[in-house]
Design an enzyme around this catalytic site. Sequence first.
Site, PDB file in Angstrom:
ATOM      1  N   TYR A 171       0.818  -1.145   0.137  1.00  0.00           N
ATOM      2  CA  TYR A 171       0.184  -0.119   0.035  1.00  0.00           C
ATOM      3  C   TYR A 171       0.771   1.308   0.039  1.00  0.00           C
ATOM      4  O   TYR A 171       2.108   1.126   0.134  1.00  0.00           O
ATOM      5  CB  TYR A 171      -1.038  -0.018   1.213  1.00  0.00           C
ATOM      6  CG  TYR A 171      -0.168   0.481   2.393  1.00  0.00           C
ATOM      7  CD1 TYR A 171       0.492  -0.860   3.296  1.00  0.00           C
ATOM      8  CD2 TYR A 171      -0.574   1.474   3.113  1.00  0.00           C
ATOM      9  CE1 TYR A 171       0.859  -0.260   4.564  1.00  0.00           C
ATOM     10  CE2 TYR A 171       0.056   1.838   4.354  1.00  0.00           C
ATOM     11  CZ  TYR A 171       0.859   0.777   5.079  1.00  0.00           C
ATOM     12  OH  TYR A 171       1.358   1.169   6.096  1.00  0.00           O
ATOM     13  N   LYS A 186       6.769  -2.088   2.026  1.00  0.00           N
ATOM     14  CA  LYS A 186       5.548  -1.513   2.622  1.00  0.00           C
ATOM     15  C   LYS A 186       4.189  -2.543   2.249  1.00  0.00           C
ATOM     16  O   LYS A 186       3.300  -2.140   1.461  1.00  0.00           O
ATOM     17  CB  LYS A 186       5.066  -0.211   2.004  1.00  0.00           C
ATOM     18  CG  LYS A 186       3.862   0.942   2.836  1.00  0.00           C
ATOM     19  CD  LYS A 186       4.344   2.204   2.481  1.00  0.00           C
ATOM     20  CE  LYS A 186       3.140   3.225   3.230  1.00  0.00           C
ATOM     21  NZ  LYS A 186       3.268   3.013   4.670  1.00  0.00           N
ATOM     22  N   GLU A 227      12.149   2.570  14.542  1.00  0.00           N
ATOM     23  CA  GLU A 227      10.964   3.807  13.720  1.00  0.00           C
ATOM     24  C   GLU A 227       9.626   3.652  14.456  1.00  0.00           C
ATOM     25  O   GLU A 227       9.582   3.070  15.515  1.00  0.00           O
ATOM     26  CB  GLU A 227      10.607   3.625  12.269  1.00  0.00           C
ATOM     27  CG  GLU A 227       9.898   2.143  11.928  1.00  0.00           C
ATOM     28  CD  GLU A 227       9.761   1.923  10.484  1.00  0.00           C
ATOM     29  OE1 GLU A 227       9.516   2.817   9.782  1.00  0.00           O
ATOM     30  OE2 GLU A 227       9.842   0.971  10.069  1.00  0.00           O
ATOM     31  N   LEU A 268      10.950   1.379   7.338  1.00  0.00           N
ATOM     32  CA  LEU A 268      10.439   1.669   5.896  1.00  0.00           C
ATOM     33  C   LEU A 268      11.312   2.996   5.583  1.00  0.00           C
ATOM     34  O   LEU A 268      11.330   4.028   6.292  1.00  0.00           O
ATOM     35  CB  LEU A 268       9.145   2.151   5.900  1.00  0.00           C
ATOM     36  CG  LEU A 268       8.467   2.527   4.835  1.00  0.00           C
ATOM     37  CD1 LEU A 268       8.189   1.212   3.885  1.00  0.00           C
ATOM     38  CD2 LEU A 268       7.223   3.129   5.091  1.00  0.00           C
TER      39      LEU A 268
HETATM   40  N1  PDD Z   1       2.705   4.949   7.154  1.00  0.00           N
HETATM   41  N2  PDD Z   1       7.345   4.038   8.864  1.00  0.00           N
HETATM   42  C1  PDD Z   1       6.353   3.229   8.640  1.00  0.00           C
HETATM   43  C2  PDD Z   1       6.097   1.882   9.506  1.00  0.00           C
HETATM   44  C3  PDD Z   1       5.205   3.503   8.041  1.00  0.00           C
HETATM   45  O1  PDD Z   1       4.001   2.864   8.239  1.00  0.00           O
HETATM   46  C4  PDD Z   1       5.141   4.961   7.468  1.00  0.00           C
HETATM   47  C5  PDD Z   1       3.921   5.498   6.645  1.00  0.00           C
HETATM   48  C6  PDD Z   1       6.384   5.618   7.439  1.00  0.00           C
HETATM   49  C7  PDD Z   1       6.431   6.929   6.960  1.00  0.00           C
HETATM   50  O2  PDD Z   1       6.438   7.046   5.518  1.00  0.00           O
HETATM   51  P1  PDD Z   1       5.941   8.169   4.742  1.00  0.00           P
HETATM   52  O3  PDD Z   1       6.906   9.430   4.991  1.00  0.00           O
HETATM   53  O4  PDD Z   1       6.286   7.693   3.414  1.00  0.00           O
HETATM   54  O5  PDD Z   1       4.821   8.350   4.895  1.00  0.00           O
HETATM   55  C8  PDD Z   1       7.638   5.311   8.516  1.00  0.00           C
HETATM   56  C9  PDD Z   1       1.453   5.534   6.486  1.00  0.00           C
HETATM   57  C10 PDD Z   1       1.260   6.984   6.286  1.00  0.00           C
HETATM   58  C11 PDD Z   1       0.478   4.589   6.995  1.00  0.00           C
HETATM   59  O6  PDD Z   1       0.471   3.329   7.171  1.00  0.00           O
HETATM   60  O7  PDD Z   1      -0.807   5.177   7.192  1.00  0.00           O
END
Ligand code: PDD
Length: 287
Positions: A33, A149, A182, A207
């Site tokens: 996703y 992801k 994270e 991620l």
């Molecule tokens: N989450 N780390 C994890 C485990 C994440 O699921 C996400 C993003 C991030 C940040 O990634 P980005 O900057 O590309 O949004 C880091 C999304 C927003 C979610 O699961 O809803």
Amino acid sequence: MSRIAYVNGRYLPYAEAGVHIDDRGYQFGDGVYEVCEIRDGALIDETRHLARLERSLAALEIKAPRSLTALRFIMREVAARNRVRDGMVYIQATRGVARRDHGFPDPGTTPGLVVTAKAIDRRIGDARAAMGVRVIVTKDLRWARPDIKSLQLLPNVLAKQAARERGAYEAWLLDANGDITEGASTNAWILTAAGVLVTRQADQAILRGVTRTTLLALLAGEGLRFEERAFSLDEAYGAREAFLTSAVNIVMPVVAIDDKLIGDGRPGPLALSLRGKFHGFAEVSSA
Ligand code: PDD
């Protein structure tokens, strides 16, 4: 206004928007996703989000459900049909529908694709950032490839719920070495007591957040001392500032980790300044 979702080629009212029970996303979490911010009607860092989607699909050997051009169109169409000016667009791609069997289905199986959009009032995030958020720390129980992801989010779900139950906004995940990897759905950053900005290196343990990548580009021009490396819980407890990043959260100041106040317990000036500058550096693609 009723919401519209894109499901496998059709734009459907929410009440009718469903996938087959044999969809492998539902059966096995066998899919990936993306979440992309929509701001003033524009998509933020769309190119990087789509590149990561392609990478996640390739890592799991899932066929791209549509071309990038088609995806770009569908994202805009879903945002427009739901009249979302500020919020997010969600893309989910799965290995498709097949009789339940763990191994990959017939290579001819059509991958599944769902795209939704949701309005989010920007003032909520801004008010949250003005106060700062609390995070708790919990064990990182995820599989060995959180750099993909994927829809496999059970440890993230449990961590986020643990945070909610303790009145916190996010859970930071602790690896076996006592280092923070994270957050449950965000990347973690600290400004150390010595004034070095630190975030974990983007190896297979985290991620590679798109917000993180854009922020790194921004930082290059800031003349800050910066290191991509693991940092320990103790280092985090003693940090001068902390913040988290993700699409929609942008840069969100962290004012407490567990019961330890960070700095003076108020949002740090660096976090607030980076939050203010972020969209000047991100890619802004209009509809
Ligand atoms: N989450 N780390 C994890 C485990 C994440 O699921 C996400 C993003 C991030 C940040 O990634 P980005 O900057 O590309 O949004 C880091 C999304 C927003 C979610 O699961 O809803």
